[in-house]
Design a protein around this motif. Sequence first.
Motif, PDB file in Angstrom:
ATOM      1  N   ASN A 153     124.912 -48.763  29.363  1.00 52.30           N
ATOM      2  CA  ASN A 153     123.789 -47.884  30.161  1.00 52.30           C
ATOM      3  C   ASN A 153     122.658 -48.806  29.981  1.00 52.30           C
ATOM      4  N   ASP A 154     122.170 -49.541  29.079  1.00 54.10           N
ATOM      5  CA  ASP A 154     121.108 -50.624  28.886  1.00 54.10           C
ATOM      6  C   ASP A 154     121.541 -51.482  29.980  1.00 54.10           C
ATOM      7  N   TYR A 156     122.967 -51.677  32.794  1.00 50.29           N
ATOM      8  CA  TYR A 156     122.914 -51.081  34.061  1.00 50.29           C
ATOM      9  C   TYR A 156     121.423 -50.821  34.323  1.00 50.29           C
ATOM     10  N   THR A 157     120.740 -50.422  33.504  1.00 48.98           N
ATOM     11  CA  THR A 157     119.216 -50.086  33.758  1.00 48.98           C
ATOM     12  C   THR A 157     118.597 -51.501  33.735  1.00 48.98           C
ATOM     13  N   ASP A 160     119.393 -52.699  37.490  1.00 45.26           N
ATOM     14  CA  ASP A 160     118.771 -51.671  38.502  1.00 45.26           C
ATOM     15  C   ASP A 160     117.390 -52.071  38.612  1.00 45.26           C
ATOM     16  N   GLN A 163     115.122 -49.391  39.835  1.00 46.75           N
ATOM     17  CA  GLN A 163     115.398 -47.905  39.132  1.00 46.75           C
ATOM     18  C   GLN A 163     115.646 -46.943  40.083  1.00 46.75           C
ATOM     19  N   GLY A 165     118.987 -46.175  40.705  1.00 49.77           N
ATOM     20  CA  GLY A 165     120.125 -45.564  40.244  1.00 49.77           C
ATOM     21  C   GLY A 165     121.303 -46.177  40.981  1.00 49.77           C
ATOM     22  N   ALA A 231     116.031 -51.262  27.707  1.00 48.42           N
ATOM     23  CA  ALA A 231     115.195 -49.837  27.667  1.00 48.42           C
ATOM     24  C   ALA A 231     114.137 -49.213  26.602  1.00 48.42           C
TER      25      ALA A 231
END
Length: 481
Positions: A153-154, A156-157, A160, A163, A165, A231
Motif C-alpha cells: 500500500n505504501d 502503491y501510494t 500514484d 492520488q 487511485g 505515507a
Amino acid sequence: MHPTIRTVWPKSPWVRWGIGFGIGLLLFVGVSSRFHSEATLPTLDPLPQDPYIQAYFNQNQAAIYTDPYRHITRHGDNLEQVVIDAIATAQSSIDIAVHEFSLPGIAHALSQKKAAGIEVRVVVENTYSTPMSQRGSPAAIAQLDEHDEAKANDLYTFIDANQDGVLSEEELRDRDALTILAEANIPLIDDTADGSKGSGLMHHKFMVIDGRTVVTGSANWTLSCTHGDFADPDSRGNANSILVIDSSPLGQRFQQEFDLMWGDGPGGQPDSLFGLQKPHRAAALVSTPGSVLEVQFSPTSKTKPWAQSVNGLIAKTLGQATQSVHLALFVFSEQAISDQLLPLANRGVPIQTLIDPGFAYRSYSEGLDMLGVTLPDHNCKRDNSVPWATPVTTVGVPVLPMGDKLHHKFAVLDQSIVLVGSQNWSQAANTTNDENLLVIRNATVAAHFEREFQRLYDGASLGLTPQLQATIAQQKQQCGF
C-alpha cells in the motif's frame, strides 16, 4: 556555532505486548504513532572518512538532506544518492544483488548507464521481483498478510503521484523501479532462476561496479530502509548503513558471489545457484591501504563445522575483543554467539547491546539470555536458551518512531573493528539465506559506527524494565511456573 535541524520525536514511549503465533512471546516496544512536539538537535561535526572505505547512515546527525519524495529536511545521509553517485562512476559494468528494490532514483540512474552502453545486471528476492503494474489492484493488495499489505500500500501510494487511485503508465515509468528497469531492458532475475520456488531469502544488499567498487550494508533499496515510509511523515526510515569500498580484491569476491547467482541469466540454462546449492565459500582476507578486511558469504551447510560459517566468524571475532563490545542488531537469536560473549562479560569486558523492539524480547532472543531471563513460548515450552548466571543490564531497545526498525546488523569492538553486512545473527541467515559479512579492521571506519551506536544507545530502554518484568510475571502465571 553549528546549524540545527528540527527533528520529530515521540510524545512518550509505549509498549505493546502480545504472543506471536508459532514463534513465542512478542514484545513490541515502540513510540506513539502520532508525534506532537519537536526537539532541536545539533548538527554534529562530520567525522573523517577513510579514503577507501566510506560509511554512510540514514540517521547521521552530522549531515542534513531533503528527502526527494516527501520533501522533508532531516538529519541523515541520503543513502539513495550515495548509491546513485557510485553508479555514476561506472565505466564498464554494474552488478546488483539486493533483497528489495523500489527506489526510482537508483533505477533511473541505472537506465541512463544502460543507455550509455554499460552492462547492468540485477538479482532480487522473488517476493519482490514483480512490477507494481502486475501486482494487482488495491483490492488484490488487501488480500495480502498484514505486513506485505502495508508495504504494498505504501508503494502503491508513492507511485500514484496524482492520488487518483489508478497507476497510469506515466506514473509507473516514473516511479516504479522495476518498471523503469524493464523499460530500459536491464536484465533481472530472482532466486527462482535455478528452477526452484526460491531459496530461503536472497537477502544480499550489494552492488559491484567495474569489478572493484563494492557498495554494501544493511539497507534494502526501499523508501522504508532509506528515507522513511512515504505515507507516514513521522517515519525517518529503518536505521541503516551503506558502505562504499574501493578494493579490487574485495570486488572480485563479491563479483564471484554475484556470478554464482546469475548463472546464464534470463533465458539461459537454469544454472543459477542460490542458497545451499552454492559451494562453501570460506572466509577470505583482503586488504586496502590502511585496512584489513575479512569477507564471507552464507549460507553454510549444517554438515560443515559451525566455526566455518559466517556466524562462526562473528563469534571468533567477538572473542578477540578486550575493551568494549557494542552491538546494534535487528535480530539476535544464535545461541552459540551468545555463548562466545559470556566469557567476555565474565572477564569484565563491557558489552552494550541494542536489538530491534520487534525481536528483542521474543522467547528465542539472546538479549533475554544476556539479561538472565527465560521466557516460555506461546505453548509454555522453554527453548534451549542459556540465561547468563551473572546478567548484564546494558541490553535493550532504542526508542524509534512507530513503524521504523533497528535494521542494523553491526558490531563495534574496541572502537577499532567493525562487523557489518546483510546477515542477521540468526541460524536461518547462517544456514539458509544468501548473505554477506565484512569484518573491517580500521579505527576511522569504526568511529562512524561507534557514533551511530551511541546515538541509538542514548535514551534506550535497558535492562529489566517494568514492562519486561510484568511480562515475565504474566507468563509465569499463565504457564504455571
